[in-house]
Write an enzyme that holds these catalytic residues in place. Structure first.
Site, PDB file in Angstrom:
ATOM      1  N   ASP A   1      83.678 -14.966 -32.552  1.00 15.35           N
ATOM      2  CA  ASP A   1      82.216 -15.010 -32.574  1.00 15.35           C
ATOM      3  C   ASP A   1      81.572 -15.965 -33.578  1.00 15.35           C
ATOM      4  O   ASP A   1      80.636 -16.655 -33.240  1.00 15.35           O
ATOM      5  CB  ASP A   1      81.643 -13.611 -32.826  1.00 15.35           C
ATOM      6  CG  ASP A   1      82.183 -12.580 -31.841  1.00 15.35           C
ATOM      7  OD1 ASP A   1      83.044 -12.925 -31.025  1.00 15.35           O
ATOM      8  OD2 ASP A   1      81.740 -11.426 -31.908  1.00 15.35           O
TER       9      ASP A   1
ATOM     10  N   GLU B   1      91.544  -4.455 -37.686  1.00 15.64           N
ATOM     11  CA  GLU B   1      90.977  -5.447 -36.762  1.00 15.64           C
ATOM     12  C   GLU B   1      91.423  -6.852 -37.166  1.00 15.64           C
ATOM     13  O   GLU B   1      91.805  -7.667 -36.335  1.00 15.64           O
ATOM     14  CB  GLU B   1      89.443  -5.323 -36.805  1.00 15.64           C
ATOM     15  CG  GLU B   1      88.696  -6.124 -35.768  1.00 15.64           C
ATOM     16  CD  GLU B   1      87.177  -5.939 -35.890  1.00 15.64           C
ATOM     17  OE1 GLU B   1      86.730  -5.215 -36.815  1.00 15.64           O
ATOM     18  OE2 GLU B   1      86.437  -6.526 -35.082  1.00 15.64           O
TER      19      GLU B   1
HETATM   20  C1  GLC Z   1      84.384  -8.774 -31.641  1.00 15.04           C
HETATM   21  C2  GLC Z   1      85.357  -9.922 -31.444  1.00 15.04           C
HETATM   22  C3  GLC Z   1      85.615 -10.133 -29.963  1.00 15.04           C
HETATM   23  C4  GLC Z   1      86.108  -8.827 -29.348  1.00 15.04           C
HETATM   24  C5  GLC Z   1      85.114  -7.692 -29.634  1.00 15.04           C
HETATM   25  C6  GLC Z   1      85.654  -6.343 -29.216  1.00 15.04           C
HETATM   26  O1  GLC Z   1      83.137  -9.080 -31.115  1.00 15.04           O
HETATM   27  O2  GLC Z   1      84.882 -11.075 -32.046  1.00 15.04           O
HETATM   28  O3  GLC Z   1      86.554 -11.137 -29.753  1.00 15.04           O
HETATM   29  O4  GLC Z   1      86.308  -8.971 -28.002  1.00 15.04           O
HETATM   30  O5  GLC Z   1      84.851  -7.621 -31.003  1.00 15.04           O
HETATM   31  O6  GLC Z   1      86.849  -6.074 -29.884  1.00 15.04           O
END
Ligand code: GLC
Length: 449
Positions: A169, A411
């Site tokens: 992101d 994460e």
């Molecule tokens: C965050 C990450 C994205 C992922 C999402 C759900 O937004 O940047 O890549 O898909 O979380 O885990």
């Protein structure tokens, strides 16, 4: 290597805890819906435990497919607690959105063919045929959509219209574009008056994860602002591109597409389906055009602006995903591996940092601007093996598993000291750790060498 049983048990427990009766949420509370590339990675882990459940993960993902073939990056849970999330996107403004489910109006990296293929690997020949036959039409339609809507100049490279589509992101090249060209006047005003300090108090994500590990608030506002603009155009790509200043041909997305195009072709061959000529031609074009993203001075691949073709020269691990494409020339792969091994760039103690250590953007705790992510490592491990760098792949696999064993299924991780960051019990970390422990094709031989 004998997998550490405790990590395996722990990882399975994470997937079970995040199971929402048929799909797996990335993490409780912070990410309660079904995400596109998350579910693909999750499937790759789930297949080792329960192949039917892995198939179901994909079938549930396909519920969200739009009439034009798009797969959205999120299918929202219908839990009333999340009315606000659904309402923000209001996918019903497009006549192409599914009637039964609320989704977003944008996509995410096309890992679907990989996940489908990996499930197929675990099935016997008859079941594999059945599985591929069942999901192939949706897969084909998705890839056709990518080219039809996201390659309007027929260049072979897919353009993205929102940083959330990259999956990384707040990756520097996108954030640099955002800050330099895209901030609306009202966001600039908030920035100038430090109004973000007040807004920080209302953020949902930072109630669970410290602010320094997340998006900057100005950037977060800008992303919602772009989302609002897309919604106002009913997610109609022609209307969006008509006025859009923000369209980027992303290096990681296109590398992932190349590899997944190959998987699609392999699946088609197995079920004896003739892939339409125009799609084949586009797929070949992607392989050739991808090399236009190479920069001779820096020996690196970069994303580029869709209109001007200017390369966005903020280095990031996105370019290393070119290895996963399997299509780049071996000499260029060698340059990337050199960067991976350089102490100034990607060779931290717990690699791979998502931004090189010597970049001005590098921040070991902040989301996609430095931390190590297990999905990126998984893609690069696979890519290294394809180019014959077996020792490098094995070392990265070891350090990745060590990091997760030490800290748990976080994460993301600090690349310098390995500390777990973001939310705990994150599904793709668990799923891909399982795959790294158990993947039967881990010692695949090189196709290039
Ligand atoms: C965050 C990450 C994205 C992922 C999402 C759900 O937004 O940047 O890549 O898909 O979380 O885990």
């Amino acid at each position: 290597m004998q997998p550490p049983t405790s990590l395996l048990d722990e990882a399975y427990a994470v997937l079970e805890a995040n199971d929402q009766n048929g799909y797996t949420m990335p993490a409780a509370e912070l990410y309660p819906h079904q995400w596109l590339w998350d579910s693909c990675f999750i499937t790759i882990g789930l297949r080792h435990k329960d192949i039917k459940r892995a198939e179901q993960e994909i079938l549930n993902l396909l519920r969200g497919q739009w009439l034009n073939g798009m797969l959205p990056n999120i299918i929202f849970s219908d839990d009333p607690r999340y009315n606000r999330d659904r309402d923000l996107w209001r996918s019903q403004v497009s006549p192409l959105s599914p009637t039964k489910y609320s989704t977003t109006g944008i996509t995410q990296p096309p890992m679907l063919a990989e996940a489908i293929f990996r499930v197929g690997e675990m099935l016997d020949q008859d079941d594999r045929q059945d599985w591929f036959l069942k999901v192939y039409p949706a897969l084909l339609k998705y890839h056709q959509w990518l080219y039809k809507e996201r390659d309007p100049h027929d260049e072979g490279l897919i353009l993205l219209i929102h940083p959330w589509e990259v999956g990384m992101d707040n990756t520097p090249p996108w954030m640099a574009e955002l800050n330099n060209h895209q901030l609306s006047w009202w966001i600039r005003a908030i920035k100038k008056t430090h109004g973000n300090k007040l807004i920080d108090l209302f953020r949902r994500d930072t109630r669970r994860v410290p602010l320094k590990e997340r998006f900057d608030t100005i950037e977060a506002l800008a992303l919602f602002d772009i989302e609002r603009r897309l919604r106002r155009k009913n997610y109609d790509i022609e209307r969006i591109l008509d006025h859009s200043l923000f369209a980027i041909e992303d290096v990681a997305f296109n590398a992932i597409l190349i590899r997944n195009n190959n998987h699609l072709l392999r699946i088609a061959k197995i079920i004896k389906h003739q892939v339409p000529d125009d799609l084949r031609i586009s797929m070949n074009k992607t392989v050739a055009s991808f090399e236009q993203l190479w920069d001779e001075d820096d020996n690196d691949y970069y994303s580029r602006d869709f209109i001007t073709h200017r390369l966005l020269k903020q280095p990031s691990a996105g370019s290393l995903i070119a290895l996963y494409s399997g299509s780049i020339p071996p000499e260029r792969a060698k340059h990337l591996v050199r960067k991976l091994k350089s102490k100034h760039q990607y060779a931290s103690l717990f690699p791979i940092p998502t931004v090189p250590l010597n970049s001005a953007w590098f921040n070991p705790d902040n989301y996609w601007q430095g931390p190590t992510w297990v999905n990126i490592n998984w893609l690069i491990i696979d890519g290294l093996k394809r180019y014959g760098y077996d020792a490098e792949a094995a070392a990265l696999r070891r350090s990745t598993l060590k990091m997760v064993t030490n800290q748990g299924c976080y994460e993301y991780f600090n690349p310098i000291d390995g500390r777990g960051l973001g939310t705990i019990n994150f599904s793709w970390t668990a799923a891909l750790a399982i795959d790294l422990m158990l993947n039967p094709s881990l010692s695949t031989t090189s196709i290039v060498k």
